[in-house]
Write an enzyme that holds these catalytic residues in place. Structure first.
Site, mmCIF file in Angstrom:
data_model
loop_
_atom_site.group_PDB
_atom_site.id
_atom_site.type_symbol
_atom_site.label_atom_id
_atom_site.label_comp_id
_atom_site.label_asym_id
_atom_site.label_seq_id
_atom_site.Cartn_x
_atom_site.Cartn_y
_atom_site.Cartn_z
ATOM 1 N N ASP A 64 19.402 20.122 46.243
ATOM 2 C CA ASP A 64 20.345 20.886 47.043
ATOM 3 C C ASP A 64 21.751 20.456 46.632
ATOM 4 O OD1 ASP A 64 21.996 21.974 49.000
ATOM 5 O OD2 ASP A 64 20.661 21.475 50.665
ATOM 6 N N THR A 140 31.504 36.180 39.821
ATOM 7 C CA THR A 140 31.208 37.609 39.876
ATOM 8 C C THR A 140 32.477 38.432 39.836
ATOM 9 O OG1 THR A 140 30.320 39.342 41.337
ATOM 10 C CG2 THR A 140 31.160 37.378 42.392
ATOM 11 N N ASP A 141 32.365 39.687 39.415
ATOM 12 C CA ASP A 141 33.525 40.574 39.454
ATOM 13 C C ASP A 141 33.853 41.026 40.874
ATOM 14 O OD1 ASP A 141 31.397 42.325 39.854
ATOM 15 O OD2 ASP A 141 31.938 43.692 38.240
ATOM 16 N N GLU A 142 32.951 40.777 41.829
ATOM 17 C CA GLU A 142 33.208 41.210 43.196
ATOM 18 C C GLU A 142 34.366 40.466 43.849
ATOM 19 O OE1 GLU A 142 29.960 42.187 45.770
ATOM 20 O OE2 GLU A 142 28.537 42.215 44.109
ATOM 21 N N TYR A 166 30.048 37.521 51.026
ATOM 22 C CA TYR A 166 29.574 37.002 49.739
ATOM 23 C C TYR A 166 30.716 36.850 48.742
ATOM 24 C CZ TYR A 166 27.996 37.364 44.908
ATOM 25 O OH TYR A 166 27.854 37.181 43.564
ATOM 26 N N LYS A 170 32.465 33.453 47.002
ATOM 27 C CA LYS A 170 32.564 33.219 45.560
ATOM 28 C C LYS A 170 34.021 33.070 45.128
ATOM 29 C CE LYS A 170 29.872 33.043 42.778
ATOM 30 N NZ LYS A 170 29.186 31.848 42.222
ATOM 31 N N PRO A 221 16.255 54.330 48.973
ATOM 32 C CA PRO A 221 17.451 54.437 49.814
ATOM 33 C C PRO A 221 18.735 54.251 49.007
ATOM 34 C CG PRO A 221 16.421 52.301 50.107
ATOM 35 C CD PRO A 221 15.515 53.079 49.198
ATOM 36 N N VAL A 222 19.612 55.222 49.097
ATOM 37 C CA VAL A 222 20.894 55.202 48.388
ATOM 38 C C VAL A 222 22.004 55.183 49.428
ATOM 39 C CG1 VAL A 222 22.418 56.458 46.809
ATOM 40 C CG2 VAL A 222 19.935 56.424 46.412
ATOM 41 N N TYR A 223 22.901 54.201 49.328
ATOM 42 C CA TYR A 223 23.987 54.086 50.299
ATOM 43 C C TYR A 223 24.978 55.246 50.166
ATOM 44 C CZ TYR A 223 22.985 49.288 51.870
ATOM 45 O OH TYR A 223 22.425 48.165 52.441
ATOM 46 N N ARG A 230 29.334 50.977 39.270
ATOM 47 C CA ARG A 230 29.175 49.593 38.845
ATOM 48 C C ARG A 230 29.033 49.537 37.330
ATOM 49 N NH1 ARG A 230 30.707 49.527 43.229
ATOM 50 N NH2 ARG A 230 29.842 48.495 45.090
ATOM 51 N N ARG A 300 27.006 50.791 53.763
ATOM 52 C CA ARG A 300 27.187 49.492 54.377
ATOM 53 C C ARG A 300 28.678 49.211 54.612
ATOM 54 N NH1 ARG A 300 25.225 46.182 49.106
ATOM 55 N NH2 ARG A 300 27.179 46.095 47.938
#
Length: 363
Positions: A64, A140-142, A166, A170, A221-223, A230, A300
């Protein structure tokens, strides 16, 4: 990286999707020893390491990254030349439902790992001044938020504007790594990548979820309207890029890694349906076309509209370019899931978790 014959690489999160791809790619190379650290949360799967199970150069440790005492022991025991830090909670929906684990692992965990690395590196400089060391943080690119114009791209200097718990966690970890580099002189590099896909992808993510739902005749399921864009990067291309940066990148630099494959989410789902029509024509539940399963669901909260990476820096300075197109990579991905039902069945029924505590024995 070192004057010794063998380079020792710590890979945190090495039983995860991207981490296991990095481990497999490292062990295809000569004179590499991999110390694979993974807590084995739900997303850690030792089944993804079967390919390297017999390698004498792969040592798995269930660890951990928030346990600083254990980290210090591992640095002392294995004396790494490179740390490749991939351990992270990474699912946006889960971060919205329960952000606490993301704060703990992605921020607090990165802090403890940085401190263990700094202590180790300070001792290394005194005892073996000729030895080099590097801390490679994989992000991440987010962290950049989303893009407004259709021609805009994320560069290494794009301001951070995270939208989800999230991506905020990051972004925080990225800032910590840069601070430890600037304040303490720790040799660090950072990479920010676009959406990954490929073999061994945990089924909660878009592409494997759609493949497995389609094969079971379940809704796809598509938001929202599915027009979120992306940039898609085949995971093995990403692994090669990460190793390139870890071995050859310039300390203190950031490198964006992208696949040059901008697609709307609905395009991705429709392409998967077309591939399944070809590769798995025997459909379940009497459906006529896989596209009949597409279902639009409520978007979302805080859903970014568009991500797109400018990967020209890593191409220009390190000579990396992706080997797979979106079409070739997606075909390989669908084929892999069709040929590896035992892997994803064990994930779906939870039986893969039963081997967590015996991970050291199977790898």
């Amino acid at each position: 990286m070192t004057s010794t014959a063998v380079t020792t690489v710590f890979v945190t999160g090495g039983a995860g999707f991207i981490g296991s791809a990095v481990v497999r790619e490292l062990l295809r190379r000569d004179n590499i020893r991999v110390i694979n650290l993974d807590k084995l949360t739900y997303a850690g799967n030792v089944d993804s390491l079967r390919e390297v199970g017999g390698s004498p150069h792969h040592h798995f440790v269930q660890a951990d990254i928030t346990d600083s005492e254990h980290l210090n022991q591992l640095f002392e025991e294995f004396q790494p030349d490179i740390v490749m830090h991939l351990a992270a909670e990474s699912h946006v929906d889960r971060s919205i439902d329960g952000p606490s684990e993301f704060i703990q692992t992605n921020i607090i965990g990165t802090y403890h790992l940085l401190e263990a690395a700094r202590s180790y590196w300070n001792n290394l400089k005194q005892q073996q001044p000729e030895r080099s060391f590097r801390f490679h943080h994989i992000s991440t690119d987010e962290v950049y938020g989303d893009l407004e114009g259709p021609e805009d791209l994320f560069t290494e200097t794009t301001p951070y504007a995270p939208s989800s718990p999230y991506s905020a966690s990051k972004a925080s970890s990225d800032h910590l790594v840069r601070a430890w580099g600037r304040t303490y002189g720790l040799p660090v590099v950072i990479t920010n990548c676009s959406n990954n896909y490929g073999p061994y992808h945990f089924p909660e993510k878009l592409i494997p979820l759609m493949i497995l739902n389609a094969l079971a005749g379940k809704p796809l399921p598509v938001y929202g309207d599915g027009k979120q864009v992306r940039d898609w990067l085949y995971v093995e291309d990403h692994a090669r890029a990460l190793i390139k940066v870890a071995m050859e990148g310039v300390n203190g630099e950031t490198y964006n890694i992208g696949g040059h494959n901008e697609k709307q989410n609905i395009e991705v789902v429709q392409t998967l349906c077309s591939l399944l029509e070809e590769l798995a024509p025997a459909k379940p539940n009497g459906i006529t076309h896989y596209t009949d399963l597409i279902t639009y669901v409520q978007d979302r909260p805080g859903h970014d509209l568009r991500y797109a990476i400018d990967a020209s820096k890593i191409e220009r300075e390190l000579g990396w370019t992706p080997q797979e197109t979106f079409e070739s990579g997606l075909r390989k991905t669908v084929q892999w899931y069709l040929e590896n039902e035992d892997w994803w069945r064990r994930v779906q029924d939870g039986s893969y978790q039963g081997e967590r505590l015996g991970a050291a024995e199977v790898v």
